[in-house]
Design a protein around this motif. Structure first.
Motif, mmCIF file in Angstrom:
data_model
loop_
_atom_site.group_PDB
_atom_site.id
_atom_site.type_symbol
_atom_site.label_atom_id
_atom_site.label_comp_id
_atom_site.label_asym_id
_atom_site.label_seq_id
_atom_site.Cartn_x
_atom_site.Cartn_y
_atom_site.Cartn_z
ATOM 1 N N GLY A 79 0.774 -1.236 0.000
ATOM 2 C CA GLY A 79 0.000 0.000 0.000
ATOM 3 C C GLY A 79 0.801 1.279 0.000
ATOM 4 O O GLY A 79 0.255 2.346 0.290
ATOM 5 N N ALA A 80 2.083 1.221 -0.329
ATOM 6 C CA ALA A 80 2.924 2.419 -0.278
ATOM 7 C C ALA A 80 2.472 3.481 -1.266
ATOM 8 O O ALA A 80 2.648 4.678 -1.032
ATOM 9 C CB ALA A 80 4.381 2.055 -0.534
ATOM 10 N N GLU A 81 1.885 3.061 -2.407
ATOM 11 C CA GLU A 81 1.465 4.017 -3.436
ATOM 12 C C GLU A 81 0.373 4.955 -2.945
ATOM 13 O O GLU A 81 0.207 6.045 -3.470
ATOM 14 C CB GLU A 81 0.967 3.288 -4.692
ATOM 15 N N HIS A 82 -0.393 4.511 -1.953
ATOM 16 C CA HIS A 82 -1.454 5.388 -1.447
ATOM 17 C C HIS A 82 -1.250 5.737 0.026
ATOM 18 O O HIS A 82 -2.194 6.019 0.750
ATOM 19 C CB HIS A 82 -2.840 4.777 -1.673
ATOM 20 N N GLY A 83 0.020 5.713 0.459
ATOM 21 C CA GLY A 83 0.340 6.316 1.743
ATOM 22 C C GLY A 83 0.390 5.395 2.933
ATOM 23 O O GLY A 83 0.397 5.870 4.074
ATOM 24 N N HIS A 84 0.431 4.082 2.717
ATOM 25 C CA HIS A 84 0.513 3.157 3.847
ATOM 26 C C HIS A 84 1.606 2.139 3.580
ATOM 27 O O HIS A 84 1.579 1.445 2.568
ATOM 28 C CB HIS A 84 -0.826 2.431 4.039
ATOM 29 N N VAL A 85 2.556 2.054 4.483
ATOM 30 C CA VAL A 85 3.638 1.081 4.353
ATOM 31 C C VAL A 85 3.600 0.171 5.572
ATOM 32 O O VAL A 85 3.766 0.633 6.701
ATOM 33 C CB VAL A 85 5.019 1.767 4.254
ATOM 34 N N HIS A 86 3.355 -1.100 5.328
ATOM 35 C CA HIS A 86 3.280 -2.064 6.425
ATOM 36 C C HIS A 86 4.253 -3.198 6.145
ATOM 37 O O HIS A 86 3.867 -4.295 5.779
ATOM 38 C CB HIS A 86 1.863 -2.623 6.555
ATOM 39 N N MET A 87 5.537 -2.922 6.310
ATOM 40 C CA MET A 87 6.552 -3.925 6.048
ATOM 41 C C MET A 87 7.423 -4.099 7.289
ATOM 42 O O MET A 87 7.739 -3.127 7.977
ATOM 43 C CB MET A 87 7.423 -3.529 4.852
ATOM 44 N N HIS A 88 7.790 -5.344 7.554
ATOM 45 C CA HIS A 88 8.613 -5.630 8.722
ATOM 46 C C HIS A 88 9.807 -6.466 8.295
ATOM 47 O O HIS A 88 9.657 -7.483 7.634
ATOM 48 C CB HIS A 88 7.800 -6.378 9.784
ATOM 49 N N SER A 89 10.981 -6.034 8.671
ATOM 50 C CA SER A 89 12.196 -6.768 8.334
ATOM 51 C C SER A 89 13.241 -6.540 9.419
ATOM 52 O O SER A 89 13.534 -5.402 9.777
ATOM 53 C CB SER A 89 12.741 -6.322 6.977
ATOM 54 N N ASP A 90 13.773 -7.625 9.944
ATOM 55 C CA ASP A 90 14.808 -7.514 10.964
ATOM 56 C C ASP A 90 16.172 -7.227 10.354
ATOM 57 O O ASP A 90 17.031 -6.628 10.987
ATOM 58 C CB ASP A 90 14.866 -8.806 11.783
ATOM 59 N N LYS A 91 16.369 -7.665 9.104
ATOM 60 C CA LYS A 91 17.670 -7.504 8.467
ATOM 61 C C LYS A 91 17.885 -6.079 7.941
ATOM 62 O O LYS A 91 19.008 -5.646 7.773
ATOM 63 C CB LYS A 91 17.805 -8.501 7.312
ATOM 64 N N LYS A 92 16.807 -5.369 7.659
ATOM 65 C CA LYS A 92 16.890 -4.005 7.138
ATOM 66 C C LYS A 92 17.695 -3.931 5.846
ATOM 67 O O LYS A 92 18.462 -2.989 5.629
ATOM 68 C CB LYS A 92 17.494 -3.054 8.186
ATOM 69 N N THR A 93 17.546 -4.936 5.003
ATOM 70 C CA THR A 93 18.193 -4.917 3.696
ATOM 71 C C THR A 93 17.340 -4.113 2.724
ATOM 72 O O THR A 93 16.200 -3.748 3.031
ATOM 73 C CB THR A 93 18.384 -6.339 3.159
ATOM 74 N N PHE A 94 17.894 -3.845 1.555
ATOM 75 C CA PHE A 94 17.171 -3.068 0.549
ATOM 76 C C PHE A 94 15.872 -3.784 0.190
ATOM 77 O O PHE A 94 15.886 -4.935 -0.255
ATOM 78 C CB PHE A 94 18.034 -2.917 -0.700
ATOM 79 N N PRO A 95 14.718 -3.128 0.369
ATOM 80 C CA PRO A 95 13.421 -3.777 0.123
ATOM 81 C C PRO A 95 13.126 -3.874 -1.381
ATOM 82 O O PRO A 95 12.455 -3.012 -1.960
ATOM 83 C CB PRO A 95 12.424 -2.861 0.837
ATOM 84 N N LEU A 96 13.592 -4.938 -1.997
ATOM 85 C CA LEU A 96 13.543 -5.060 -3.449
ATOM 86 C C LEU A 96 12.114 -5.128 -3.980
ATOM 87 O O LEU A 96 11.797 -4.474 -4.984
ATOM 88 C CB LEU A 96 14.335 -6.299 -3.882
#
Length: 222
Positions: A79-96
């Motif tokens: 949902g990032a295109e309309h203003g909501h980002v709900h992603m979780h990552s412990d590694k914090k690598t580039f979100p491809l």
């Protein structure tokens, strides 16, 4: 200059995010609602009539393709295109996956901007709050500054690249109406989702309602 403005819109979003990374930005939902209404209005007032006027009877199919494509992109971008980002990552690598889905969205939204100043302003206004939200997400989620900057800079290039490819590649111009119709579907999905999701419980308060009406009026007169 238009290419530069589209790029700088993301830069402005990043700067605003830096200023408010340690505090809340209460005006952001209002800005987001304004951008959604402005993008929707410019699409309906400018791009939709233009496409239907110079296209076949099957153009609605391509608009539907755009809507379905955006639903698929939402699945990967959360949902990032309309203003909501709900992603979780412990590694914090580039979100491809996020980058690919957002880049495809941005690339297509650059296509209708060729020789259409109203749509240029619509997309420009849309990109600033999205860039703010993306930058805030990366910062508060603990991503490295290098990751955040590389993501946003690459993302900032995509919309100007879409416009450049359409204006410089004759084979694409043959299918300009069909590609614009796909973009319409994307704009319709994104803008209407912004309008619904920018308000708690899908209800509008007075300030957001005023922002929406102002956006529509401005879009009508540009």
């Amino acid at each position: 200059m238009e290419y530069l403005a589209l790029f700088l819109a993301v830069v402005v979003g990043y700067i605003v995010a830096l200023l408010f990374q340690k505090k809340e930005l209460p005006q952001l939902p209002i800005i987001l609602a304004f951008s959604g209404a402005f993008l929707l209005a410019t699409t309906l007032f400018e791009l939709l009539p233009e496409v239907f006027e110079s296209s076949s009877e099957h153009i609605g199919v391509f608009i539907m393709v755009g809507i379905l494509l955006q639903i698929i992109l939402d699945f990967f971008s959360k949902g990032a295109e309309h203003g909501h980002v709900h992603m979780h990552s412990d590694k914090k690598t580039f979100p491809l996956l996020l980058f690919v889905s957002l880049s495809l969205h941005a690339l297509i939204e650059g296509v209708p901007l060729v020789d259409n100043s109203a749509m240029f302003y619509g997309v420009l206004v849309h990109k600033i709050p999205i860039a703010i939200i993306l930058a805030l997400f990366f910062t508060k989620a603990g991503y490295k500054k290098s990751t955040t900057l590389s993501f946003l800079l690459l993302f900032a290039v995509m919309t100007p690249l879409g416009s450049y490819l359409m204006s410089s590649m004759p084979p694409l111009k043959v299918y300009a109406n069909e590609i614009n119709a796909v973009a319409i579907g994307i704009f319709l999905h994104v803008s209407t989702t912004i309008l619904f999701e920018s308000s708690k419980n899908h209800t509008f308060n007075l300030s957001k309602m005023i922002a929406v009406f102002i956006a529509v009026i401005i879009a009508y007169f540009i």
